[in-house]
Design a protein around this motif. Structure first.
Motif, PDB file in Angstrom:
ATOM      1  N   ALA A  53       0.823  -1.221   0.000  1.00 24.97           N
ATOM      2  CA  ALA A  53       0.000   0.000   0.000  1.00 24.97           C
ATOM      3  C   ALA A  53       0.858   1.274   0.000  1.00 24.97           C
ATOM      4  N   GLY A  54       2.133   1.142   0.368  1.00 24.25           N
ATOM      5  CA  GLY A  54       3.016   2.313   0.401  1.00 24.25           C
ATOM      6  C   GLY A  54       3.595   2.661  -0.959  1.00 24.25           C
ATOM      7  N   THR A  55       3.675   1.673  -1.844  1.00 24.48           N
ATOM      8  CA  THR A  55       4.391   1.923  -3.101  1.00 24.48           C
ATOM      9  C   THR A  55       3.600   1.537  -4.348  1.00 24.48           C
ATOM     10  N   ALA A 116       6.283   6.448  -0.838  1.00 18.47           N
ATOM     11  CA  ALA A 116       5.349   6.301   0.290  1.00 18.47           C
ATOM     12  C   ALA A 116       4.869   7.669   0.766  1.00 18.47           C
ATOM     13  N   GLY A 117       3.672   7.703   1.311  1.00 18.04           N
ATOM     14  CA  GLY A 117       3.118   8.934   1.900  1.00 18.04           C
ATOM     15  C   GLY A 117       3.025  10.082   0.908  1.00 18.04           C
ATOM     16  N   THR A 118       2.684   9.785  -0.334  1.00 20.28           N
ATOM     17  CA  THR A 118       2.708  10.802  -1.398  1.00 20.28           C
ATOM     18  C   THR A 118       1.383  10.821  -2.147  1.00 20.28           C
ATOM     19  N   THR A 140      -0.471   7.372  -1.140  1.00 21.63           N
ATOM     20  CA  THR A 140       0.130   6.091  -0.746  1.00 21.63           C
ATOM     21  C   THR A 140       0.342   6.084   0.773  1.00 21.63           C
ATOM     22  N   MET A 141       0.419   4.887   1.344  1.00 17.57           N
ATOM     23  CA  MET A 141       0.615   4.761   2.794  1.00 17.57           C
ATOM     24  C   MET A 141       2.002   5.268   3.196  1.00 17.57           C
TER      25      MET A 141
END
Ligand code: FE2
Length: 417
Positions: A53-55, A116-118, A140-141
């Protein structure tokens, strides 16, 4: 004679009214179909998690033209600027599917290698001018994410436009109530008939902008898989392919988000082999929280005896929460272990806490009469209103809140580690 004439006239008027209603209903269906789809323009677009889920992020959509190509264009940031070298272009895996309204194109794509986180913005289409979806954004996570909020709904199970309008209201209210929700788990029975493509079109068209950005993770219900056929259901979702051997691909899988591991089971077929997979899946995760999602309940308004063995596995691997559907009523169990209620005195940290089983009524317009109360019920009611739940995990606490479609909170509990 006059009396007979009157009956005849009333009869003719009745027949004309019935025919007019049927023709109007038919025209309405055709209009929905036409508005939803033409050529290579995507419809029934939905995002899911498939990989990390992050990438990465996965997508599925239909096209009316079965020969249309499928492309995904993704850009970093929240602006829909799909020009230049920075656009990530992903070709979808294209296939065809024979629906009750003819052959359609199905397109499944996954974009990976993301940061991630984007925030990213994307559109899906055939690659031809004028055949793209509206742009939508997703995030993204974050790396090392230690919390999560998600929405749980079940049994949207509509037939008519009005049924799916209720489903649309339910999910909209759920997202309003839990605006930070990172994904949705739908516990099965999407439409009354899996082969009814108009039902699926209505399911998606009532939540288009929501499921274009928030992943909708599906569970197979008994209306989605019938006699071991589930293609009408699986054609709509691009989910992790880490499921049980012998199960229909796309009906069992597991995924992680932040501190939770979610295992999706299929109560409709391949039960014993699935149990073996379930053991490995739960043994193989070191996520702090374990949640299972399945359609027919082990402990709901009633019990589905064929999946009772799974409960021993939930006990052994200390599953925290089991999300269920099927009963179209609200049901929440006490924490259970070995088929018995875990009492307060047995709950200090470090000892077995038991598993809580919920059924969050239905998210559409179909409700069952309340079943008999059972020893395991902590909360059990039928309010005849569509419902949803929000599940949040923050560190050592999980909070579950259930609401009706009007936004009234009807249940709340916490689990602690
Ligand atoms: Fe159902």
């Amino acid at each position: 004679m006059k009396h007979l004439n009157n009956i005849l006239i009333i009869g003719i008027i009745l027949i004309v009214v019935i025919v007019a209603v049927l023709v109007l209903e038919r025209l309405k269906t055709e209009r929905t179909e036409t508005a939803l789809s033409h050529g290579g323009t995507p419809y029934n677009l939905v995002t899911t998690f498939k990989g990390d889920a992050g990438t990465s992020r996965a997508f599925t959509w239909y096209t009316k033209d079965p020969a249309a190509a499928g492309w995904l264009e993704v850009v970093k940031g929240d602006e829909a600027a799909f020009e230049g070298a920075s656009v990530i272009k992903v070709q979808a895996a294209d296939a065809t599917f024979k629906t009750d309204k003819g052959k359609r194109g199905i397109h499944k794509a996954e974009v990976s290698g993301l940061e991630a986180g984007t925030v990213y913005t994307y559109r899906a289409g055939s690659g031809k001018e004028g055949e793209w979806t509206a742009a939508a954004s997703f995030t993204t996570m974050e790396s090392d994410m230690d919390q999560v909020t998600f929405i749980n709904v079940t049994d949207s199970q509509g037939e008519k436009a009005a049924d799916f309008a209720v489903w649309g209201q339910t999910l909209n209210r759920a997202v309003e109530t839990f605006p930070a929700a990172q994904f949705i788990v739908h516990n099965g029975d999407f439409a009354e008939k899996a082969e009814d493509s108009t039902g699926w079109n209505r399911f998606f068209s009532n939540v288009t902008s929501l499921v274009a950005r928030i992943p909708l993770m599906p569970v197979t219900g008994n209306h989605d898989e019938v006699e071991e056929q589930a293609a009408g259901f699986t054609s709509h979702f691009n989910v992790p392919d880490n499921g049980a051997k012998g199960s229909i691909a796309g009906t069992t899988y597991s995924f992680d988000y932040g501190p939770v591991h979610i295992t999706v089971l299929n109560t409709e077929s391949n039960l014993s082999k699935q149990a073996e997979w379930l053991k490995k899946d739960l043994a193989g995760t070191d996520q702090a929280w374990k949640i299972v999602a399945m359609h027919r309940p082990v402990y709901g308004g009633n019990r589905y005896k064929k999946v009772e063995d799974w409960a021993h596995i939930f006990d052994k691997y200390e599953v925290d929460l089991v999300l269920q559907g099927h009963n179209h009523e609200y049901s929440r169990s006490h924490p259970l272990l070995n088929g018995k209620i875990v009492t307060g005195s047995k709950k200090p940290a470090g000892t077995a806490r038991g598993t809580v089983y919920v059924v969050t009524n239905a998210s559409g317009n179909k409700f069952n009469a309340k079943k008999e109360d059972q020893f395991y019920h902590a909360v059990h009611f039928q309010n005849n209103k569509a419902m949803f739940a929000g599940v949040s995990v923050r560190g050592k606490m999980l909070t579950y809140e259930a609401y009706d479609v009007d936004g009234k909170r009807l249940d709340l509990f916490t689990l602690t580690h």
